[in-house]
Enzyme design. Structure first.
Site, PDB file in Angstrom:
ATOM      1  N   THR A 137       0.855  -1.187   0.000  1.00 49.36           N
ATOM      2  CA  THR A 137       0.000   0.000   0.000  1.00 49.36           C
ATOM      3  C   THR A 137       0.892   1.238   0.000  1.00 49.36           C
ATOM      4  O   THR A 137       1.639   1.469   0.944  1.00 49.36           O
ATOM      5  CB  THR A 137      -0.922   0.000   1.226  1.00 49.36           C
ATOM      6  N   LYS A 162      -6.999   1.802  -3.149  1.00 54.48           N
ATOM      7  CA  LYS A 162      -6.546   1.128  -1.929  1.00 54.48           C
ATOM      8  C   LYS A 162      -6.489   2.087  -0.755  1.00 54.48           C
ATOM      9  O   LYS A 162      -6.875   1.739   0.370  1.00 54.48           O
ATOM     10  CB  LYS A 162      -5.163   0.502  -2.154  1.00 54.48           C
ATOM     11  N   LYS A 197       0.969   3.992   8.796  1.00 52.13           N
ATOM     12  CA  LYS A 197       1.530   4.492   7.534  1.00 52.13           C
ATOM     13  C   LYS A 197       0.411   4.720   6.511  1.00 52.13           C
ATOM     14  O   LYS A 197       0.346   5.766   5.854  1.00 52.13           O
ATOM     15  CB  LYS A 197       2.539   3.460   7.021  1.00 52.13           C
TER      16      LYS A 197
END
Lengths: 296, 296
Positions: free
Chosen positions: B99, B175, B243
């Protein structure tokens, strides 16, 4: 104890109407009361008896299920002029099925006890479709003997029953914690789709991706098809979730719990109501979130 | 076009290890590389070939799947010393499955093109169990001919594939929007359970109620059993979702979209990392939320 008590439903909107349908399908002598005659007519079509006042309904009901919008309406239908308590049968049970502040449920239980009735705290979840199918989720709190008397009714209207305590107000706490998440998951879904719109993504595909991925939630899957269809006819009016998440924020403050997600959801639903969308389906937060996007 | 390309997986942790297992089960010549020898050993036990460097792996692979943690690691395994680009086969495809920030994916695609490789933007969702079963959800963006060459690999590792465009970075946008919701749904779930704790409710029952009610979400259902078992062995380390939601917040700011839910989730996961829980499972936000409760 009567295996088939007569049951009155006060407030036969989307959820209450579904409950009445499930009661009739299971052969209960069913009574309905709503301020909107057309809502009662649907109950009558199912074989329920319509009543001109909550008191008239109460006179015919062993168990009353109150499924109105908020605590003000509960006060009115129970304790107002022609309210149900004026005509309650002996040992009547009043099931409070609306989503209410737990403290208000405790207060209502005390007032009902003073009027000779037993209060069962009985919030519901699952939406009109499951109400009509008799497969709602219910959270129940009340005296054991009262809960036992409610069993046949619960079997008719609920698919899953969580018996969470004996003190009215306990089930309301579970419901408020759940609805906090329902409101967050929906309003955050609107935020995510607004971001996807700003990023130029195809929104129906985004919805499909999320429903198949780790961002999935019950509210997102249930509500976003309405948003994609631009259909905000109220199955669940935005003002109701605004009320619920307001209760959740108050409940958190009462317990001195910081609740940034509840606050953000409250802001989103209050904004929807303040901009005139309170009577529309709560999926309208999708439109509200898009409206805030910067013009490009 | 080769119907059964050889495939290299760089980063064989929980997700990458599952991908390698699915590739081997489907008969692919499979190559693995990880900085942890014990992670590669699991691949070797499945019949994969372990390599001492990304370059050594690249020399044997038609398609590379990069499933490391963040963009820094992607840069290192591709362009660092002994990085994969030093030894790429002609027409090699590099699938970026981590990702990443969509802008970073676009930059990486440009650099890969300069190195003679084709970049396919290929983030995944679903967790290690579905990776191992070959039923992950994947979002894919890249040139049509490259996607066609990836088809047999996708059939082996993914249950559902969304082909969202031809420009690398597009899938990353989907995503990030999904992971924004995953992070919110989990951190809000922790907030809800902290509130339930403060209100004295039985937490396992609260979890059951929510899973059966309108507050349900994929993350809540997947993570809260770990919290109830007090088991924070990392299936998905908190630092990863920290993150991801940081990327989501940056992405929202780049598009000038107010994102209060993303901000609240970022604060929750940053707090988890800052208090030393970054390497633990992301369900640890439950503990973090409880820790903030006032003493009573």
């Amino acid at each position: 104890m009567n295996a088939h008590p007569s049951v009155g439903v006060i407030g036969v909107g989307a959820m209450g109407g579904g409950v009445a349908a499930s009661l009739r399908r299971n052969g209960f002598d069913t009574h309905v009361r709503d301020i909107r005659p057309e809502a009662m007519q649907e109950g009558v079509a199912l074989g329920a008896h319509a009543h001109p006042t909550p008191a008239a309904l109460a006179a015919q009901s062993d168990i009353l299920i109150v499924l109105v919008v908020d605590v003000g309406q509960v006060e009115t239908v129970l304790f107002g002029a022609q309210g149900a308590v004026a005509a309650l049968r002996p040992e009547a049970i009043v099931m409070l099925a609306s989503t209410l502040d737990p403290d208000d449920v405790a207060t209502l239980a005390t007032k009902l006890a003073a009027a000779g009735a037993v209060c069962v705290d009985a919030p519901v979840s699952g939406g009109p479709k499951r109400a009509t199918e008799g497969t709602m989720t219910m959270m129940i709190a009340g005296p054991a003997d009262a809960l036992a008397r409610c069993e046949p009714v619960l079997a008719a209207i609920a698919g899953k029953v969580f018996r969470v305590g004996t003190v009215p107000g306990t089930a309301a706490k579970f419901k408020i914690v759940n609805n906090l998440l329902a409101a967050v998951n929906l309003a955050a879904g609107a935020e995510a789709l607004a971001l996807a719109t700003a990023a130029g993504l195809d929104i129906p595909t985004v919805v499909d991706v999320i429903n198949a991925s780790s961002g999935a939630s019950w509210m997102f899957a249930d509500r976003m098809p309405r948003a994609l269809a631009d259909d905000y006819a109220p199955r669940a009016a935005a003002k109701i979730l605004a009320k619920d998440v307001g209760i959740a924020a108050t409940f958190a403050a009462r317990h001195r719990v910081g609740a940034p997600f509840a606050q953000a959801a409250r802001a989103a639903f209050d904004h929807a109501v303040a901009t005139g969308h309170g009577e529309e389906d709560d999926a309208i937060v999708y439109v509200c979130a898009r409206t805030k996007l910067p013009s490009r």
